[in-house]
Design an enzyme around this catalytic site. Structure first.
Site, PDB file in Angstrom:
ATOM      1  N   TRP A   1       0.811  -1.225   0.000  1.00 27.76           N
ATOM      2  CA  TRP A   1       0.000   0.000   0.000  1.00 27.76           C
ATOM      3  C   TRP A   1       0.844   1.275   0.000  1.00 27.76           C
ATOM      4  CZ3 TRP A   1       1.946   2.126   4.326  1.00 27.76           C
ATOM      5  CH2 TRP A   1       2.344   1.267   5.356  1.00 27.76           C
ATOM      6  N   ASN A   2       2.140   1.182   0.219  1.00 28.22           N
ATOM      7  CA  ASN A   2       2.895   2.449   0.372  1.00 28.22           C
ATOM      8  C   ASN A   2       3.173   3.129  -0.962  1.00 28.22           C
ATOM      9  OD1 ASN A   2       4.704   0.387  -0.270  1.00 28.22           O
ATOM     10  ND2 ASN A   2       6.385   1.313   0.871  1.00 28.22           N
TER      11      ASN A   2
ATOM     12  N   GLU B   1      11.064  -8.343  -2.155  1.00 29.00           N
ATOM     13  CA  GLU B   1      11.491  -6.980  -1.806  1.00 29.00           C
ATOM     14  C   GLU B   1      10.935  -6.713  -0.410  1.00 29.00           C
ATOM     15  OE1 GLU B   1      13.460  -5.364  -3.566  1.00 29.00           O
ATOM     16  OE2 GLU B   1      13.109  -5.788  -5.679  1.00 29.00           O
ATOM     17  N   LEU B   2      11.780  -6.883   0.606  1.00 26.28           N
ATOM     18  CA  LEU B   2      11.248  -6.886   1.977  1.00 26.28           C
ATOM     19  C   LEU B   2      11.682  -5.647   2.755  1.00 26.28           C
ATOM     20  CD1 LEU B   2      11.718 -10.709   2.581  1.00 26.28           C
ATOM     21  CD2 LEU B   2       9.784  -9.483   1.566  1.00 26.28           C
TER      22      LEU B   2
ATOM     23  N   LYS C   1      -2.173  -9.266  -6.914  1.00 20.49           N
ATOM     24  CA  LYS C   1      -3.034  -8.877  -5.792  1.00 20.49           C
ATOM     25  C   LYS C   1      -2.439  -7.618  -5.181  1.00 20.49           C
ATOM     26  CE  LYS C   1      -4.471  -9.451  -1.238  1.00 20.49           C
ATOM     27  NZ  LYS C   1      -3.684  -8.263  -0.890  1.00 20.49           N
TER      28      LYS C   1
ATOM     29  N   GLU D   1      11.746  -2.270  11.818  1.00 15.98           N
ATOM     30  CA  GLU D   1      11.512  -1.221  10.816  1.00 15.98           C
ATOM     31  C   GLU D   1      10.351  -0.337  11.288  1.00 15.98           C
ATOM     32  OE1 GLU D   1       9.959  -2.734   7.080  1.00 15.98           O
ATOM     33  OE2 GLU D   1      10.951  -1.136   5.981  1.00 15.98           O
TER      34      GLU D   1
ATOM     35  N   GLY E   1       6.804  -6.248   0.657  1.00 16.97           N
ATOM     36  CA  GLY E   1       6.119  -6.047   1.943  1.00 16.97           C
ATOM     37  C   GLY E   1       7.070  -6.368   3.078  1.00 16.97           C
ATOM     38  N   SER E   2       6.488  -6.735   4.209  1.00 17.77           N
ATOM     39  CA  SER E   2       7.320  -6.911   5.406  1.00 17.77           C
ATOM     40  C   SER E   2       8.120  -8.214   5.360  1.00 17.77           C
ATOM     41  CB  SER E   2       6.436  -6.897   6.658  1.00 17.77           C
ATOM     42  OG  SER E   2       5.573  -7.995   6.628  1.00 17.77           O
TER      43      SER E   2
ATOM     44  N   CYS F   1      10.431   1.542   2.186  1.00 21.51           N
ATOM     45  CA  CYS F   1      11.376   0.533   2.661  1.00 21.51           C
ATOM     46  C   CYS F   1      12.826   1.029   2.576  1.00 21.51           C
ATOM     47  CB  CYS F   1      11.199  -0.772   1.897  1.00 21.51           C
ATOM     48  SG  CYS F   1      11.318  -0.565   0.134  1.00 21.51           S
TER      49      CYS F   1
HETATM   50  N1  LIG Z   1       7.629  -1.834   0.711  1.00 23.23           N
HETATM   51  C1  LIG Z   1       7.772  -2.447   1.845  1.00 23.23           C
HETATM   52  O1  LIG Z   1       8.815  -2.909   2.101  1.00 23.23           O
HETATM   53  C2  LIG Z   1       6.614  -2.570   2.766  1.00 23.23           C
HETATM   54  C3  LIG Z   1       6.826  -2.969   4.037  1.00 23.23           C
HETATM   55  N2  LIG Z   1       5.795  -3.080   4.901  1.00 23.23           N
HETATM   56  C4  LIG Z   1       6.150  -3.483   6.247  1.00 23.23           C
HETATM   57  O2  LIG Z   1       5.022  -4.079   6.868  1.00 23.23           O
HETATM   58  C5  LIG Z   1       4.858  -3.520   8.139  1.00 23.23           C
HETATM   59  C6  LIG Z   1       3.448  -3.533   8.561  1.00 23.23           C
HETATM   60  O3  LIG Z   1       2.564  -3.115   7.539  1.00 23.23           O
HETATM   61  P1  LIG Z   1       1.193  -3.835   7.487  1.00 23.23           P
HETATM   62  O4  LIG Z   1       0.393  -3.403   6.330  1.00 23.23           O
HETATM   63  O5  LIG Z   1       0.556  -3.681   8.813  1.00 23.23           O
HETATM   64  O6  LIG Z   1       1.760  -5.277   7.276  1.00 23.23           O
HETATM   65  P2  LIG Z   1       1.357  -6.574   6.621  1.00 23.23           P
HETATM   66  O7  LIG Z   1       2.587  -7.375   6.638  1.00 23.23           O
HETATM   67  O8  LIG Z   1       0.106  -7.096   7.222  1.00 23.23           O
HETATM   68  O9  LIG Z   1       0.950  -6.178   5.106  1.00 23.23           O
HETATM   69  C7  LIG Z   1       1.874  -5.629   4.229  1.00 23.23           C
HETATM   70  C8  LIG Z   1       1.437  -5.956   2.822  1.00 23.23           C
HETATM   71  O10 LIG Z   1       1.536  -7.350   2.601  1.00 23.23           O
HETATM   72  C9  LIG Z   1       0.271  -7.910   2.227  1.00 23.23           C
HETATM   73  N3  LIG Z   1       0.147  -9.194   2.874  1.00 23.23           N
HETATM   74  C10 LIG Z   1       0.002  -9.444   4.193  1.00 23.23           C
HETATM   75  N4  LIG Z   1      -0.070 -10.770   4.418  1.00 23.23           N
HETATM   76  C11 LIG Z   1       0.027 -11.361   3.209  1.00 23.23           C
HETATM   77  C12 LIG Z   1       0.017 -12.713   2.777  1.00 23.23           C
HETATM   78  N5  LIG Z   1      -0.089 -13.747   3.618  1.00 23.23           N
HETATM   79  N6  LIG Z   1       0.122 -12.948   1.451  1.00 23.23           N
HETATM   80  C13 LIG Z   1       0.255 -11.942   0.571  1.00 23.23           C
HETATM   81  N7  LIG Z   1       0.257 -10.646   0.924  1.00 23.23           N
HETATM   82  C14 LIG Z   1       0.162 -10.364   2.227  1.00 23.23           C
HETATM   83  C15 LIG Z   1      -0.754  -6.916   2.674  1.00 23.23           C
HETATM   84  O11 LIG Z   1      -1.912  -6.986   1.857  1.00 23.23           O
HETATM   85  P3  LIG Z   1      -3.361  -6.670   2.475  1.00 23.23           P
HETATM   86  O12 LIG Z   1      -3.300  -5.245   2.890  1.00 23.23           O
HETATM   87  O13 LIG Z   1      -4.312  -6.880   1.371  1.00 23.23           O
HETATM   88  O14 LIG Z   1      -3.574  -7.623   3.607  1.00 23.23           O
HETATM   89  C16 LIG Z   1      -0.006  -5.602   2.516  1.00 23.23           C
HETATM   90  O15 LIG Z   1      -0.081  -5.125   1.206  1.00 23.23           O
HETATM   91  C17 LIG Z   1       5.400  -2.137   8.016  1.00 23.23           C
HETATM   92  O16 LIG Z   1       5.783  -1.678   9.250  1.00 23.23           O
HETATM   93  C18 LIG Z   1       6.555  -2.343   7.113  1.00 23.23           C
HETATM   94  O17 LIG Z   1       7.645  -2.735   7.884  1.00 23.23           O
HETATM   95  C19 LIG Z   1       4.512  -2.815   4.548  1.00 23.23           C
HETATM   96  C20 LIG Z   1       4.238  -2.406   3.275  1.00 23.23           C
HETATM   97  C21 LIG Z   1       5.272  -2.229   2.296  1.00 23.23           C
HETATM   98  O1  LIG Z   2       9.783   4.676  -5.817  1.00 21.42           O
HETATM   99  C1  LIG Z   2      10.502   5.102  -4.921  1.00 21.42           C
HETATM  100  O2  LIG Z   2      11.043   6.181  -4.962  1.00 21.42           O
HETATM  101  C2  LIG Z   2      10.723   4.338  -3.689  1.00 21.42           C
HETATM  102  C3  LIG Z   2      10.422   2.940  -3.799  1.00 21.42           C
HETATM  103  C4  LIG Z   2      10.316   2.383  -2.428  1.00 21.42           C
HETATM  104  C5  LIG Z   2       9.817   1.059  -2.441  1.00 21.42           C
HETATM  105  C6  LIG Z   2       9.141   0.614  -1.196  1.00 21.42           C
HETATM  106  O3  LIG Z   2       9.158   1.253  -0.166  1.00 21.42           O
HETATM  107  O4  LIG Z   2       8.480  -0.419  -1.279  1.00 21.42           O
END
Ligand SMILES: NC(=O)C1=CN([C@@H]2O[C@H](COP(=O)(O)OP(=O)(O)OC[C@H]3O[C@@H](n4cnc5c(N)ncnc54)[C@H](OP(=O)(O)O)[C@@H]3O)[C@@H](O)[C@H]2O)C=CC1
Ligand SMILES: O=C(O)CCCCC(=O)O
Length: 476
Positions: free
Chosen positions: A150-151, A249-250, A174, A380, A227-228, A283
């Site tokens: 979502w970010n 990409e975590l 998704k 993080e 994501g995370s 991230c």
């Molecule tokens: N770019 C990045 O690196 C990102 C990192 N994060 C990290 O996640 C932390 C918490 O964010 P939060 O949104 O509460 O975390 P979550 O880990 O719950 O969700 C992060 C993302 O992953 C998706 N997701 C969660 N569980 C699954 C799964 N089992 N399979 C596939 N997709 C999944 C979510 O989709 P849905 O919303 O539909 O459940 C969401 O888009 C942040 O503090 C950050 O550290 C979060 C987003 C981006």
């Molecule tokens: O597009 C950017 O500038 C930053 C990408 C960062 C990616 C992420 O946080 O998932």
């Protein structure tokens, strides 16, 4: 102006067969924007069949044809960037200027992939026998599944989609349930650009159910997730059990090393701008600021003064410099990071409180002298908090910067070539940016090491995860 939400399967925007749905909220006021259908297993099966069918013809589409579609998408992105950016701001919260920039950056990604996909070469390997020809061919891996966050709801999804489609793969995406309109607007662009049905599909709903079902399907050959780290670890384990390739990409926890010979004006200006962009929900966001002791007090004061000038507000208002956090749970998380760091000995310099009102607003926050045992120094924060610590020598700060299991981005400011050399060599990170902020461009590889993941998006590496090598040896 918020669009109707749907799934996109086999070239059609459909409501889906699932019986449940979920609300999507505007993070600036928590009002409901729309209702997102939740896919059920039947929907997922239809998406899998569509992607599998489409793969049989898309894999044969010449590179020039794939390239043309991506170029058309680039044009549509530019034409629709303002409207797309406004919708992105409604569901994600970031200032309209940032949302517009995020969307526009994808026109460059589309063009880069349009160019690079025409250069997916194999090679001829000299054979031991004059009657034998040996060739290594690059072929698309097959049906891919991507999970985007979502970010950066548009650009993070987009990088996965263009890499798959450019390579000749088909994809089921998704997006995040918090920001679903962005990926549907993207699907509409590919649709209008003439992408054959089934090549790109969008599903939404329960992440755990969807990822479990899709990753286990024998149709799927490749997973990409942003994501995370905890969620990524789970998905990578499942993919490993079913022998699927992965790009992960975590999370990150980027260190910034500011030496006493740095151009302080530039460092403050770059780093305040980048730290609080997207309210710190990035991230690659600079998070742990290590400043050389002789300039520590001055740097913290100047950084904090500039951070205080940031106007926080609704992303749709033109003067807003930083929007709300994407979900209310993030506000509680920020408060908990700050309380913990201050209880353990850190000092709050600015910010550090949830702002009143209905939105998820948390101001730019600076904590100095953050102790190593604070939660902030291990997890993080993914929000608008900068933590400052003093250091004395380069070897010592490198050890502290590398202490965490993350290895995504890292930054440094110094005017000494030899210090810059030691720092770039010594940092354990997938990306290092010195004396400016220069990451995440279409032509540069984006990705991490250690627990920040593996695989690269962008750069000439971008198709690596979407291709397989077939060796052909033929005797005349
Ligand atoms: N770019 C990045 O690196 C990102 C990192 N994060 C990290 O996640 C932390 C918490 O964010 P939060 O949104 O509460 O975390 P979550 O880990 O719950 O969700 C992060 C993302 O992953 C998706 N997701 C969660 N569980 C699954 C799964 N089992 N399979 C596939 N997709 C999944 C979510 O989709 P849905 O919303 O539909 O459940 C969401 O888009 C942040 O503090 C950050 O550290 C979060 C987003 C981006
Ligand atoms: O597009 C950017 O500038 C930053 C990408 C960062 C990616 C992420 O946080 O998932």
């Amino acid at each position: 102006m918020y669009p109707n939400l749907s799934l996109y399967i086999n070239g059609q925007f459909v409501e889906g067969r699932g019986e449940s749905s979920q609300e999507v909220r505007n993070p600036s006021n928590n009002e409901v924007l729309g209702t997102l259908p939740k896919a059920n297993e039947e929907d997922l099966e239809l998406a899998l069949q569509a992607a599998e069918r489409a793969f049989q013809s898309w894999k044969l589409e010449p590179a020039i044809g794939r390239s043309e579609i991506l170029r058309k998408v680039a044009n549509l992105i530019r034409e629709r960037a303002e409207q797309t950016g406004r919708i992105l701001t409604l569901e994600q919260g970031k200032p309209i200027r940032e949302a517009f920039g995020e969307v526009m950056s994808c026109a460059e990604h589309a063009e880069w992939h349009a160019e690079e996909c025409r250069r997916i070469y194999g090679r001829v390997i000299p054979s031991r026998n004059p009657d034998v020809q040996q060739i290594a061919l690059k072929e698309p891996i097959g049906v891919c599944v991507a999970f985007s966050p979502w970010n950066f709801p548009f650009s993070q999804a987009f990088r996965k989609v263009v890499a798959a489609i450019g390579a000749g793969c088909t994809i089921i995406l998704k997006g995040s349930s918090d920001t679903p309109a962005s990926v549907l607007l993207m699907a509409q662009m590919f649709h209008d650009a003439g992408l054959p049905k089934g090549v790109f599909n969008v599903v939404s709903g329960d992440s755990a159910m969807i990822s479990d079902y899709l990753i286990k399907s024998p149709v799927v050959r490749k997973i990409s997730f942003t994501g995370s780290t905890p969620v990524g670890r789970g998905l990578a384990s499942l993919a490993g059990a079913y022998m699927k390739g992965c790009t992960m990409e975590l999370g990150g926890h980027a260190p910034v090393i500011i030496c006493d010979d740095a151009d302080i004006d530039k460092a403050v200006s770059d780093l305040v701008g980048f730290k609080f962009r997207n309210a710190g929900q990035i991230c690659i966001c600079p998070t742990r600021f290590f400043v050389q002791r002789t300039i520590y007090a001055e740097f913290v004061a100047r950084f904090s003064d500039k951070a205080k000038e940031i106007k926080v507000g609704c992303g749709s208002e033109e003067l807003t410099m930083m929007g709300p956090l994407a979900q209310s749970r993030r506000v509680q998380e920020m408060a908990s990071f700050v309380d913990d760091a201050c209880q353990k000995g850190g000092t709050l310099v600015t910010g550090g409180f949830a702002m009143p009102g209905d939105g998820n607003f948390y101001p730019p926050t600076v904590i100095k002298d953050v102790p190593e045992d604070a939660r902030f120094m291990h997890e993080e924060p993914f929000g608008p908090i900068a933590g400052f610590m003093a250091f004395d020598e380069i070897p010592e700060v490198l050890e502290r910067a590398n202490r965490l299991p993350f290895g995504l981005a890292a930054y440094a400011y110094t005017s000494s070539v030899s210090r810059a050399h030691s720092i770039t060599n010594g940092l354990e990170a997938g990306m290092v940016s010195v004396n400016h902020i220069g990451l995440a461009l279409a032509e540069t590889p984006f990705g991490g090491i250690k627990e920040s993941g593996y695989g690269r998006e962008g750069g000439s590496e971008t198709f690596d995860g979407y291709l397989v090598t077939k060796f052909v040896t033929q005797m005349n």
